[in-house]
Scaffold this active site. Sequence first.
Site, PDB file in Angstrom:
ATOM      1  N   MET A  25      -0.016  -1.885   6.248  1.00  0.00           N
ATOM      2  CA  MET A  25       0.029  -2.334   7.739  1.00  0.00           C
ATOM      3  C   MET A  25      -1.215  -2.622   8.243  1.00  0.00           C
ATOM      4  O   MET A  25      -1.506  -2.498   9.355  1.00  0.00           O
ATOM      5  CB  MET A  25       0.355  -0.465   8.343  1.00  0.00           C
ATOM      6  CG  MET A  25       1.724  -0.184   7.717  1.00  0.00           C
ATOM      7  SD  MET A  25       2.480   0.936   8.973  1.00  0.00           S
ATOM      8  CE  MET A  25       1.304   2.198   8.759  1.00  0.00           C
ATOM      9  N   HIS A  32      -6.745  -0.414   0.387  1.00  0.00           N
ATOM     10  CA  HIS A  32      -6.044  -1.663   0.260  1.00  0.00           C
ATOM     11  C   HIS A  32      -6.713  -2.547  -0.585  1.00  0.00           C
ATOM     12  O   HIS A  32      -6.112  -3.215  -1.483  1.00  0.00           O
ATOM     13  CB  HIS A  32      -5.932  -2.440   1.643  1.00  0.00           C
ATOM     14  CG  HIS A  32      -5.424  -1.418   2.666  1.00  0.00           C
ATOM     15  ND1 HIS A  32      -6.128  -0.689   3.795  1.00  0.00           N
ATOM     16  CD2 HIS A  32      -4.071  -1.000   2.858  1.00  0.00           C
ATOM     17  CE1 HIS A  32      -5.526  -0.256   4.359  1.00  0.00           C
ATOM     18  NE2 HIS A  32      -4.078  -0.220   4.131  1.00  0.00           N
ATOM     19  N   GLN A 143      -1.662   6.234  -4.515  1.00  0.00           N
ATOM     20  CA  GLN A 143      -1.425   7.545  -4.901  1.00  0.00           C
ATOM     21  C   GLN A 143      -1.716   8.480  -3.739  1.00  0.00           C
ATOM     22  O   GLN A 143      -1.275   9.507  -3.649  1.00  0.00           O
ATOM     23  CB  GLN A 143      -2.117   8.001  -5.976  1.00  0.00           C
ATOM     24  CG  GLN A 143      -1.929   9.610  -6.423  1.00  0.00           C
ATOM     25  CD  GLN A 143      -0.477   9.830  -6.793  1.00  0.00           C
ATOM     26  OE1 GLN A 143       0.331   8.981  -7.191  1.00  0.00           O
ATOM     27  NE2 GLN A 143      -0.434  11.258  -6.681  1.00  0.00           N
TER      28      GLN A 143
HETATM   29  P1  AMP Z   1      -1.001   1.385   4.751  1.00  0.00           P
HETATM   30  O1  AMP Z   1      -1.537   0.030   5.273  1.00  0.00           O
HETATM   31  O2  AMP Z   1      -1.706   2.684   5.216  1.00  0.00           O
HETATM   32  O3  AMP Z   1       0.326   1.588   4.694  1.00  0.00           O
HETATM   33  O4  AMP Z   1      -1.360   1.554   3.388  1.00  0.00           O
HETATM   34  C1  AMP Z   1      -0.937   0.531   2.428  1.00  0.00           C
HETATM   35  C2  AMP Z   1      -1.097   1.022   0.810  1.00  0.00           C
HETATM   36  O5  AMP Z   1      -2.343   1.215   0.775  1.00  0.00           O
HETATM   37  C3  AMP Z   1       0.047   2.143   0.718  1.00  0.00           C
HETATM   38  O6  AMP Z   1       0.158   2.028  -0.617  1.00  0.00           O
HETATM   39  C4  AMP Z   1      -1.090   3.356   0.397  1.00  0.00           C
HETATM   40  O7  AMP Z   1      -0.696   4.219  -0.218  1.00  0.00           O
HETATM   41  C5  AMP Z   1      -2.480   2.453   0.138  1.00  0.00           C
HETATM   42  N1  AMP Z   1      -3.581   3.345   0.698  1.00  0.00           N
HETATM   43  C6  AMP Z   1      -4.128   3.876   1.958  1.00  0.00           C
HETATM   44  N2  AMP Z   1      -5.080   4.431   1.560  1.00  0.00           N
HETATM   45  C7  AMP Z   1      -5.301   4.481   0.268  1.00  0.00           C
HETATM   46  C8  AMP Z   1      -6.499   4.929  -0.351  1.00  0.00           C
HETATM   47  N3  AMP Z   1      -7.601   5.691   0.219  1.00  0.00           N
HETATM   48  N4  AMP Z   1      -6.571   4.904  -1.689  1.00  0.00           N
HETATM   49  C9  AMP Z   1      -5.794   4.116  -2.519  1.00  0.00           C
HETATM   50  N5  AMP Z   1      -4.509   3.469  -1.795  1.00  0.00           N
HETATM   51  C10 AMP Z   1      -4.615   3.518  -0.317  1.00  0.00           C
END
Ligand code: AMP
Length: 250
Positions: A25, A32, A143
């Site tokens: 997102m 990311h 995770q």
């Molecule tokens: P989002 O943009 O928040 O939907 O996240 C995109 C992807 O990044 C999703 O698969 C999340 O689980 C992963 N993600 C978000 N924060 C972290 C983090 N601190 N460590 C690892 N992966 C993350």
Amino acid sequence: MKTVRTIAELRTALGEARPGLVPTMGAFHQGHLSLIRAARAENDVVVVSLFVNPAQFGQSEDLARYPHDERRDGALADEEGVDLLFAPPREEIYPAGFQTWVEVEELSKPLEGVFRPRHFRGVATVCLKLFNITRARRAYFGQKDAQQVAVIKRMARDLDLDLEIRVLPTIREEDGLALSSRNVHLSAEERETALALPRALQAHDRSLLNGLEVDYFEEADFEPRVLAAAVRVGKTRLIDNVVIEEGAPT
Ligand code: AMP
């Protein structure tokens, strides 16, 4: 790196390639970037999608204030060697008349599901659409969102999806706070308060969250098993989890 906004443009750019896909997102941080690096290492072609999915936000949730900066995200993705950034407008994903949803029934109910009733329906649906749109061979998830991973893996099994779900560890600040796009909303004081979340999880001690508004602090039988929690710090809702090692005290 090429930025594309329509499914047709993306398909043309991909040709026959089956890429590694990183659904996001936006508002990129090192979490990311770790997914993008893994995708880059394991696939000939890497697609990053950037779509703030309205279907996974409840009415009273923070969709309107969700941070975005496509220019910055695009520059970061480009530096990581991403081939295609798919940044569609809302209508491209949910055209008029859209009415088909994926429900991963049981796994969507506890934990986040109690507080965000239609959240995982939105997540599963948009992920399935992105898998189909890109014809991804592998898709990368963090995770950090353990229940999301469980839901997506279950959907992939139940619907016989022809792709591999890759899961990467949670990236944290040095002091333990899990990176999240929502951390930008925390004041200095709230950020300090938020540190109780990783500490309580690490110590398996809910009492470290005393004084905070706790939505849940619970073990969940995902693969791997986790201790997961959600708290509210001011207006910001944070989630985190730790993997419970086989044989470790709980
Ligand atoms: P989002 O943009 O928040 O939907 O996240 C995109 C992807 O990044 C999703 O698969 C999340 O689980 C992963 N993600 C978000 N924060 C972290 C983090 N601190 N460590 C690892 N992966 C993350």
